[in-house]
Structure formats: C-alpha cells, structure tokens
Motif scaffolding. Structure first.
Motif, short mmCIF file in Angstrom:
data_model
loop_
_atom_site.label_atom_id
_atom_site.label_comp_id
_atom_site.label_asym_id
_atom_site.label_seq_id
_atom_site.Cartn_x
_atom_site.Cartn_y
_atom_site.Cartn_z
N VAL A 107 0.83 -1.21 0.00
CA VAL A 107 0.00 0.00 0.00
C VAL A 107 0.87 1.26 0.00
N LEU A 108 1.90 1.25 0.80
CA LEU A 108 2.75 2.43 0.91
C LEU A 108 3.55 2.68 -0.36
N THR A 109 4.11 1.63 -0.93
CA THR A 109 4.88 1.82 -2.17
C THR A 109 3.97 2.23 -3.33
N ALA A 110 2.73 1.71 -3.33
CA ALA A 110 1.79 2.11 -4.38
C ALA A 110 1.47 3.60 -4.30
N ALA A 111 1.59 4.16 -3.08
CA ALA A 111 1.33 5.59 -2.90
C ALA A 111 2.57 6.43 -3.20
N GLY A 112 3.64 5.78 -3.65
CA GLY A 112 4.85 6.50 -4.01
C GLY A 112 5.78 6.78 -2.84
N THR A 113 5.58 6.06 -1.74
CA THR A 113 6.39 6.26 -0.54
C THR A 113 7.60 5.34 -0.53
N HIS A 114 8.73 5.86 -0.11
CA HIS A 114 9.92 5.02 0.08
C HIS A 114 9.77 4.36 1.45
N VAL A 115 9.92 3.03 1.49
CA VAL A 115 9.67 2.27 2.72
C VAL A 115 10.94 1.55 3.15
N VAL A 116 11.16 1.50 4.46
CA VAL A 116 12.29 0.78 5.05
C VAL A 116 11.76 -0.11 6.16
N THR A 117 12.30 -1.32 6.25
CA THR A 117 11.96 -2.22 7.35
C THR A 117 13.26 -2.78 7.90
N MET A 118 13.14 -3.73 8.84
CA MET A 118 14.36 -4.34 9.38
C MET A 118 14.08 -5.76 9.83
N THR A 119 15.15 -6.54 9.94
CA THR A 119 15.08 -7.89 10.47
C THR A 119 15.47 -7.85 11.94
N PHE A 120 15.20 -8.97 12.64
CA PHE A 120 15.39 -9.01 14.09
C PHE A 120 16.55 -9.90 14.48
N PRO A 121 17.30 -9.53 15.53
CA PRO A 121 18.45 -10.34 15.96
C PRO A 121 18.02 -11.63 16.66
N ASP A 122 18.97 -12.51 16.83
CA ASP A 122 18.75 -13.81 17.47
C ASP A 122 18.45 -13.60 18.96
N VAL A 123 17.18 -13.73 19.33
CA VAL A 123 16.78 -13.47 20.71
C VAL A 123 17.40 -14.46 21.69
N GLY A 124 17.76 -15.65 21.21
CA GLY A 124 18.37 -16.64 22.07
C GLY A 124 19.73 -16.21 22.57
N LYS A 125 20.39 -15.30 21.85
CA LYS A 125 21.69 -14.79 22.28
C LYS A 125 21.55 -13.57 23.18
N ILE A 126 20.37 -13.00 23.21
CA ILE A 126 20.11 -11.84 24.06
C ILE A 126 19.55 -12.30 25.40
N ALA A 127 18.61 -13.23 25.36
CA ALA A 127 17.99 -13.80 26.56
C ALA A 127 17.95 -15.31 26.40
N PRO A 128 18.86 -16.03 27.03
CA PRO A 128 18.91 -17.49 26.86
C PRO A 128 17.57 -18.20 27.08
N LEU A 129 16.74 -17.67 27.96
CA LEU A 129 15.44 -18.31 28.19
C LEU A 129 14.51 -18.18 26.99
N ALA A 130 14.88 -17.33 26.04
CA ALA A 130 14.07 -17.14 24.83
C ALA A 130 14.51 -18.05 23.69
N ARG A 131 15.46 -18.94 23.93
CA ARG A 131 15.95 -19.80 22.85
C ARG A 131 14.87 -20.61 22.15
N PRO A 132 13.81 -21.05 22.85
CA PRO A 132 12.77 -21.82 22.16
C PRO A 132 12.10 -21.10 21.00
N ILE A 133 12.17 -19.76 20.95
CA ILE A 133 11.51 -19.04 19.85
C ILE A 133 12.50 -18.57 18.78
N ARG A 134 13.74 -19.02 18.85
CA ARG A 134 14.73 -18.59 17.85
C ARG A 134 14.27 -18.94 16.43
N SER A 135 13.72 -20.14 16.26
CA SER A 135 13.30 -20.55 14.91
C SER A 135 12.22 -19.62 14.37
N ARG A 136 11.38 -19.09 15.24
CA ARG A 136 10.36 -18.14 14.81
C ARG A 136 11.00 -16.88 14.23
#
Length: 272
Positions: A107-136
């Motif tokens: 929708v945004l690009t169709a309106a002529g807008t330049h769009v930027v997004t980002m990917t997320f770091p490995d949460v298992g390396k930030i909070a070891p208890l979060a390792r089960p959701i790394r694959s997500r």
C-alpha cells in the motif's frame, strides 16, 4: 528518493519504534526513529516527522491502526517495523505476520512512498530463556526479506550482524534496545537508505568485556525472569497489553524543533 532527500518521515511500529529503553515516559522517549529523524533533519533541515508507534501492538494492529493515518500524512519516507509482539505469543504464524507487513509495504509503495523495514536479531543470544523461539525469528526474517524484495523495500539487516546481540545494546529487560542500541539501529536504517554521512560503522563490534562466571550468569537469568518475564506472562494471562489506553507520541508531522511533551501516562516501562 535519491541522496536522502526526504521531507516527510513517518514511523510505524511498536515499543521499539516508540523508543522504550531510550529515556522514559517522564522525561520523554527518544528511540531509534527519533534519532533517525535527527539524522534526516541534518541533511534536510525542512524535515517534518511523525511517530505513530504504540507499545504492545502486533503486526496486524500496526496495519489496522497506523497505516491509514500514515497515508493521510502523505509521507515520502516510512519505516515499518513490527512482529516482535507476535513472536512472543503462543499462537504465532510467521506467514500471517509477514502478510500484514507485506500489505503495508504494498500500500505504501503504491502511494509513491519510500519504505524501510528491518530484520530481528537472534533473541536466544540476548535472553537465553528465549531460545525456544529462535526458529520463529529466523522464519520471520526470511519472510520479511522476501516480501521486501518483492516490493523494492530497503532492509536494515540487524538480524545478520553479531553486534546486534551484544548485551550492551539492550536494556535490562532484554526486550528493548538501550540508548546505545537505539543509536546503532538508527545508524543501520540510515545506512540502508544511503543517507549522506551514513556508513557501515554501525556493524562494528564493541570493545571486549569480561565474561560473567557461570553462577553469575545463572543468577542474572533468574533475576531477569522474576523482574520482567513473570510480569509479562501475567499480563498475557490477564489479556492485558502495555499499550492499553495509549496513543501515538507524535501523531502529526512536526519539525524536529517541535518535540511534543511527554504523555501523561504511567512511567512504567513495559514489554514491546
């Protein structure tokens, strides 16, 4: 838009884009989007900036609540960063979350807008208890990259840089970036859009630091779970969100010299 010539920047997202971890609700939140706007304003003094992000929002909520108001502001640059709150929920569907993001890209690009997004770091390396959701995280990142490629969206690849998991880039809750982390994220986005003066310096590692002993690390995990994970789970069980009753901190395009006053909300920092 060539050479970073942006004059109307709007940020969409959740608590990370709102700025949690960089200031607080008493003195005001800064955050990576504010920092990026400062970089943009240095190149384009006439820049006006709006931040529609609200903590606790899922990708679906960002799309349904923020996309329309963003379009009404006729931006020439929009950052779209969402999905972390989805990752933390029991019923996570990467394809569905990426679908909401891609709809915003389209929708945004169709309106002529330049769009930027980002990917997320490995949460298992930030909070070891979060390792089960790394694959997500890995699955969602792959889908974000594919959707971005289909729509010509720039991607700040914080998910591929080792420095993104350095604990010094994260606040004590491990869910939100620290001021240094927000600074690095802003630099990553500036580099992704080739803003004059940007560089790959945001990828550089921090100086080495002493590694905590095993018993110290284990104690830190217990304290983190009690202080942050437990309360977060409690809110989920009660069907509550840290964003309940909150509105965007900067709902209109304003010059960077016109920063709005901090909202009269609770000063408690909550999950994204």
């Amino acid at each position: 838009m060539p050479n970073g010539e942006y004059l109307r920047y709007v940020a969409l997202g959740d608590s990370q884009t709102e700025g949690l971890g960089d200031g607080d609700d008493t003195v005001g939140l800064r955050g990576w989007a504010d920092r990026l706007a400062e970089h943009l304003a240095a190149v384009n003094p006439g820049l006006r900036y709006a931040n529609l992000a609200v903590r606790g929002r899922t990708a679906d909520q960002v799309r349904s609540e923020q996309l329309g108001p963003a379009l009404a502001l006729s931006p020439d640059l929009v950052t779209v960063v969402a999905g972390v709150n989805d990752l933390l929920r029991p019923r996570f569907n990467a394809a569905e979350v990426a679908g909401h993001l891609e709809e915003m890209f389209a929708v945004l690009t169709a309106a002529g807008t330049h769009v930027v997004t980002m990917t997320f770091p490995d949460v298992g390396k930030i909070a070891p208890l979060a390792r089960p959701i790394r694959s997500r995280v890995f699955d969602l990142n792959t889908r974000i990259r594919a959707a971005a490629a289909r729509h010509g969206i720039a991607v700040a690849e914080t998910g591929r840089q080792a420095v993104a998991t350095d604990p010094r880039l994260w606040s004590t809750d491990r869910l939100h970036a620290s001021p240094l982390g927000h600074e690095r994220i802003a630099a990553a986005v500036a580099h992704a859009i080739h803003l004059p003066g940007s560089s790959e310096a945001w990828m550089l590692p921090l100086p080495p630091q002493a590694v905590a002993a095993g018993w110290q690390a284990a104690g830190a995990e217990v304290r983190w779970a009690a202080a942050f994970l437990g309360p977060w789970l409690g809110r989920r069980l009660r069907g509550q969100s840290s964003g309940d009753g909150r509105t965007a901190k900067r709902s209109q395009l304003l010059p960077m010299t016109a920063m709005p006053a901090p909202p009269a909300n609770s000063a408690q920092r909550e999950s994204s």
